[in-house]
Design an enzyme around this catalytic site. Structure first.
Site, mmCIF file in Angstrom:
data_model
loop_
_atom_site.group_PDB
_atom_site.id
_atom_site.type_symbol
_atom_site.label_atom_id
_atom_site.label_comp_id
_atom_site.label_asym_id
_atom_site.label_seq_id
_atom_site.Cartn_x
_atom_site.Cartn_y
_atom_site.Cartn_z
ATOM 1 N N ASP A 95 0.774 -1.269 -0.072
ATOM 2 C CA ASP A 95 0.127 -0.035 0.070
ATOM 3 C C ASP A 95 0.752 1.427 0.149
ATOM 4 O OD1 ASP A 95 0.896 -0.208 2.437
ATOM 5 O OD2 ASP A 95 -0.804 -0.392 3.641
ATOM 6 N N HIS A 96 2.137 1.318 0.408
ATOM 7 C CA HIS A 96 2.857 2.539 0.708
ATOM 8 C C HIS A 96 3.367 2.962 -0.702
ATOM 9 C CE1 HIS A 96 1.942 2.009 4.901
ATOM 10 N NE2 HIS A 96 2.710 3.104 5.115
ATOM 11 N N ASP A 160 3.825 -1.015 11.550
ATOM 12 C CA ASP A 160 3.294 0.304 11.213
ATOM 13 C C ASP A 160 2.603 0.970 12.307
ATOM 14 O OD1 ASP A 160 2.554 1.871 8.482
ATOM 15 O OD2 ASP A 160 1.050 2.136 9.804
ATOM 16 N N ARG A 448 -1.533 12.447 10.164
ATOM 17 C CA ARG A 448 -0.238 13.038 10.337
ATOM 18 C C ARG A 448 -0.192 14.365 9.419
ATOM 19 N NH1 ARG A 448 3.327 7.927 11.187
ATOM 20 N NH2 ARG A 448 2.656 7.728 13.305
ATOM 21 N N SER A 643 6.306 7.460 13.181
ATOM 22 C CA SER A 643 6.013 6.206 12.721
ATOM 23 C C SER A 643 6.993 4.933 13.332
ATOM 24 C CB SER A 643 6.748 6.354 10.985
ATOM 25 O OG SER A 643 7.328 5.026 10.754
ATOM 26 N N ARG A 645 8.749 2.810 11.552
ATOM 27 C CA ARG A 645 10.106 2.583 10.498
ATOM 28 C C ARG A 645 11.169 2.111 11.479
ATOM 29 N NH1 ARG A 645 9.368 8.438 7.894
ATOM 30 N NH2 ARG A 645 7.177 7.654 7.822
HETATM 31 C C1 MIC Z 1 3.363 6.381 8.286
HETATM 32 O O1 MIC Z 1 2.110 6.779 8.435
HETATM 33 O O2 MIC Z 1 4.325 7.270 8.753
HETATM 34 C C2 MIC Z 1 3.736 4.925 7.726
HETATM 35 C C3 MIC Z 1 4.472 5.194 6.491
HETATM 36 O O3 MIC Z 1 2.624 4.406 7.889
HETATM 37 C C4 MIC Z 1 4.674 4.580 8.845
HETATM 38 C C5 MIC Z 1 5.416 3.380 8.631
HETATM 39 C C6 MIC Z 1 6.415 3.366 7.594
HETATM 40 O O4 MIC Z 1 7.378 4.521 8.032
HETATM 41 O O5 MIC Z 1 6.787 2.814 6.978
HETATM 42 C C7 MIC Z 1 4.007 4.313 10.484
HETATM 43 O O6 MIC Z 1 3.293 4.943 10.551
HETATM 44 O O7 MIC Z 1 4.693 3.469 11.118
HETATM 45 FE FE1 SF4 Z 2 -0.703 4.448 4.846
HETATM 46 FE FE2 SF4 Z 2 0.612 5.595 7.398
HETATM 47 FE FE3 SF4 Z 2 -1.183 7.235 5.827
HETATM 48 FE FE4 SF4 Z 2 -1.920 4.909 7.150
HETATM 49 S S1 SF4 Z 2 -1.194 6.598 8.082
HETATM 50 S S2 SF4 Z 2 -2.667 5.781 5.087
HETATM 51 S S3 SF4 Z 2 -0.855 3.674 6.849
HETATM 52 S S4 SF4 Z 2 0.893 6.251 5.390
#
Ligand code: MIC
Ligand code: SF4
Length: 755
Positions: A95-96, A160, A448, A643, A645
């Site tokens: 999805d990312h 995640d 976010r 995140s 990550r």
């Molecule tokens: C995000 O919303 O920042 C992400 C991308 O979903 C991350 C995960 C990632 O960095 O791959 C998260 O929230 O954990």
């Molecule tokens: Fe994707 Fe993270 Fe955004 Fe949710 S918050 S849509 S998991 S990037």
């Protein structure tokens, strides 16, 4: 048909006895969170009255979920663990990595071509190790999990931070780094500090313009981005019961934004309805059978202050729609105060783009409420003044809203529908003109809104709101428009006012989908071959990190003293860098490029102590590495917020940073650092942050007797020959100290599985 129904049956069969035992041992009524935690203690973990915020406890989660951007690293680590199959039901979701540019179909084709190597890798690893695989276009991990896997009273972890979304179906679902996922898939326990408990009592009922999103926007305003750290937030009360299951999901989802370990709700009829609507009647019936165990004990709801560390009460009948932002999700402004706030802060009031969707807000209910406004716009002769986009959360939702005519209505007002994926929410948005870095305002229903997150432009101010408010503001093109009181001028010059949005909790004709995008793994994957080309730019097999040298660390250079907010987006940016998530060396070129250097207020510009010259952070660190010199990173409060990550921990580890010293950490990031064999340290006296100077050479003392609850000492040798000695704290337990000594947790697992 429900996935893994035997596992769910087993959890439910064992839950009552486990909860009763715990209640007896503690001699008091239990909250729901405690019930789920006690029901998931690892077999080797003795039951005791664990100390909240202090005891490290081993758990046995029921399942693991991973999204493509983090799964690559999680699975590269898992491949080293030497197992034949994942020990618990696990899934991977693509999805990312899909850039939102033109529209769903085209964008998906581009992603499939661009990221083929990564998708093929993930599909084959999944196939080999018995992991369910959701193809690109199937949807966003947390929506797909809610629709298919989450179940009341269950425990899951996911790579995640928004894994917490599954709290909407009464789970304890926690976001973790890939190394934690790797442990659980390797059959090892998962460790978590026994959380503190925050109770949120919802009285009254949502109505009119107010949505579940506003509950969490309000809570974020109260608790701030740090307020939930180390805690589970448990929602209850008549207002909770009256809310839809997906609305509960939205609230839990954004619990990540207040740093909460997770959030959850007691099992109720809304969850039962949702389970049935998503083909899981069997799970609903099973849950009905043990309903009391899937809720807190009655005494808890009667006197919550006795059982929670903190109780917040929100009257939904009085709650106003909110807009949170810019640059931080806890800056909460009720819509009626937006005019003043925007004027006082000089925020541009013209809304350029309104974006709805993401894992936070893309349920059928959300879209139906947004579409009720789009329909009104068409009827009342209003054309959106701003661009307007939709990212559906799953193919099932997309297919159903298309069948029910919603997409046609959106189309009429000129909306763009992007692929069922993260898209703009994670900076995978090819926004025209973003490179000009103009000051501008956007509104979205994501979670976010850190600087640069959606479009890479540091001057884009993003405000977070419910999908219905985003829709109204996109139509008005004005951040200060209050749809509850204000009118708009339509095409005929008339003043028109929106009626309140209306929606449907669930599709009256049921959900439908043709190809949900799921691929089951092979029964026996032992012959499946996983290929990683040695020349690949996107994938790189991992080499074990070196073990600790057995001495105190001497002569470290200060790499950067980061000033102010330093989220994982600042440490390891997403967007264009997502493509290197499977290649540690390449992604390390983004290390800390978003962090602000305290000494010159610039990003990606630090002093190389070897040459005296200023340059990018990654290049400077590579110079230290080449010279065989370690370094340290200093940071402010809530370092690593955001995140899950683990790249934000692995990059410094890979490039030779030895310690991260900050005023405070966000939970997941602190654990990620420990797992990778780094030192995660905090100032005992926060004002010692001021003692760190740009040319400092630093020693870390006390490592040869490194022990739980024993602080370490840091000696700062300043350029003028003077020295400061400061006390630094850590939260390592005995096991975590072993990780540090071994050079990372994986080095230990590898030995365990091999031996
Ligand atoms: C995000 O919303 O920042 C992400 C991308 O979903 C991350 C995960 C990632 O960095 O791959 C998260 O929230 O954990
Ligand atoms: Fe994707 Fe993270 Fe955004 Fe949710 S918050 S849509 S998991 S990037």
């Amino acid at each position: 048909m429900a996935f893994d129904i035997d596992m769910i049956k087993k959890v439910y069969a064992e839950m009552p006895a486990k909860v009763d035992n715990a209640r007896k041992a503690l001699g008091r009524p239990l909250t729901l969170s405690e019930k789920i935690l006690f029901a998931h203690l690892h077999a080797d973990q003795a039951l005791s009255n664990f100390e909240r915020g202090n005891s490290y406890v081993d758990f046995a989660p029921d399942r693991v979920a991973m999204q493509d951007a983090t799964a690559q690293m999680a699975l590269l680590q898992f491949m080293q663990a030497g197992r034949k199959q994942a020990a618990v039901p696990s899934t991977v979701h693509c999805d990312h990595l899909i850039t939102a540019k033109d529209e769903a179909k085209k964008d998906l084709e581009v992603a499939n071509a661009e990221s083929k190597e990564v998708y093929d890798f993930l599909a084959s690893v999944s196939n080999k190790y018995g992991i369910g695989f959701w193809k690109p276009g199937a949807g966003i991990i947390h929506q797909v999990v809610l629709e298919n896997y989450a179940f009341p009273g269950g425990m899951m972890i996911g790579t995640d931070s928004h894994t917490v979304n599954a709290g909407g179906l009464g789970m304890i679902a926690v976001g973790v780094g890939g190394a934690d996922a790797c442990d659980v898939m390797a059959g090892l326990p998962w460790e978590l500090k026994w959380p503190k408990l925050i109770g949120v009592k919802l009285t009254g009922k949502l109505s009119g313009w107010t949505a579940p999103k506003d509950v969490i926007l309000k809570v974020a305003g109260i608790l701030t981005v740090k307020g939930g750290t180390g805690a589970i937030v448990e929602y209850f009360g008549e207002g909770a019961v009256a809310m839809s299951c997906t609305g509960k999901g939205t609230i839990c989802n954004m619990g990540a934004e207040i740093g909460a370990t997770t959030s959850t709700f007691g099992y109720d009829d809304s969850m039962s309805r949702y389970l049935k609507a998503t083909g899981r009647e069997e799970v609903a019936n099973l849950a009905d059978g043990i309903r009391a165990y899937l809720n807190a004990d009655a005494e808890v709801y009667e006197s919550p202050e006795k059982y929670f560390d903190q109780v917040i009460e929100i009257n939904l009948s009085e709650l106003e729609p909110h807009l949170n932002g810019p640059f931080t999700p806890d800056l909460a402004t009720p819509i009626s105060k937006m005019k003043e706030a925007a004027a006082a802060n000089g925020w541009p009031t013209k809304v350029e783009v309104g974006l709805i969707g993401s894992c936070t807000n893309s349920s059928y209910e959300d879209i139906s409420r947004a579409v009720s406004l789009a329909r009104q716009a068409a009827e009342k002769g209003l054309k959106p003044k701003a661009e307007y986009t939709i990212t559906p959360g799953s193919e099932q939702v997309r297919y159903t809203i298309e069948r029910d005519g919603f997409l046609e209505v959106f189309d009429k007002i000129g909306a763009t529908v992007f692929a069922n994926a993260c898209g703009p929410c994670i900076g995978m948005w090819d926004r025209v003109g973003a490179e000009k870095q103009e000051r501008n305002t956007i509104v979205h229903s994501f979670n976010r809104n850190f600087a640069k997150r959606a479009d890479g432009n540091p001057n884009t101010m993003a405000f977070v709101a419910s999908p219905e408010l985003v829709t109204a503001l996109a139509i008005a093109g004005d951040l200060t428009f209050n749809p509850l009181t204000d009118t708009l001028t339509n095409e005929n010059g008339e003043q028109v006012k929106f009626d309140e949005p209306t929606g449907m909790e669930l599709p009256p004709r049921g959900f439908a989908v043709e190809d949900a995008g799921y691929q089951a793994p092979a029964e026996d994957g032992s012959n499946v071959n996983v290929q990683v080309e040695p020349t690949s730019k996107r994938l790189q097999l991992l080499d074990p990190f070196a073990a600790w040298e057995g001495t105190d660390l001497k002569g470290l250079k200060l790499l950067i003293k980061a000033k102010g907010k330093c989220t994982t987006d600042h440490i390891s940016m997403a967007g264009p860098w997502l493509k290197f998530r499977g290649h540690l060396d390449n992604i390390s070129n983004n290390m800390l490029i978003g962090a602000v250097n305290f000494f010159n207020e610039k990003t990606d510009n630090v002093k190389n102590q070897l040459t005296g010259e200023y340059g990018p952070v990654p290049a400077t660190q590579r110079a230290y590495k080449a010279a065989g010199i370690g370094s340290i990173v200093v940071g402010d409060e809530n370092y690593g917020e955001g995140s899950s990550r683990e790249h934000a921990a692995m990059e410094p580890r890979h490039l030779g940073v030895r310690a991260i010293l900050v005023k405070s950490f966000a939970r997941i990031h602190e654990t990620n650092l420990k797992k990778q064999g780094m030192l995660a340290l905090t100032f005992n006296d926060k004002s010692d942050y001021d003692k760190i100077q740009e040319d400092d050479v630093i020693n870390i003392e006390g490592l040869t007797s490194f022990a739980p609850e024993t602080p370490l000492t840091i000696v700062l040798q300043h350029k003028d020959g003077s020295e400061d000695k400061i006390v630094v704290n850590h939260t390592y337990n005995a096991q975590q100290i072993e990780w540090f000594k071994a050079g990372g947790a994986l080095n230990i697992i590898r030995k365990q599985v091999a031996g």
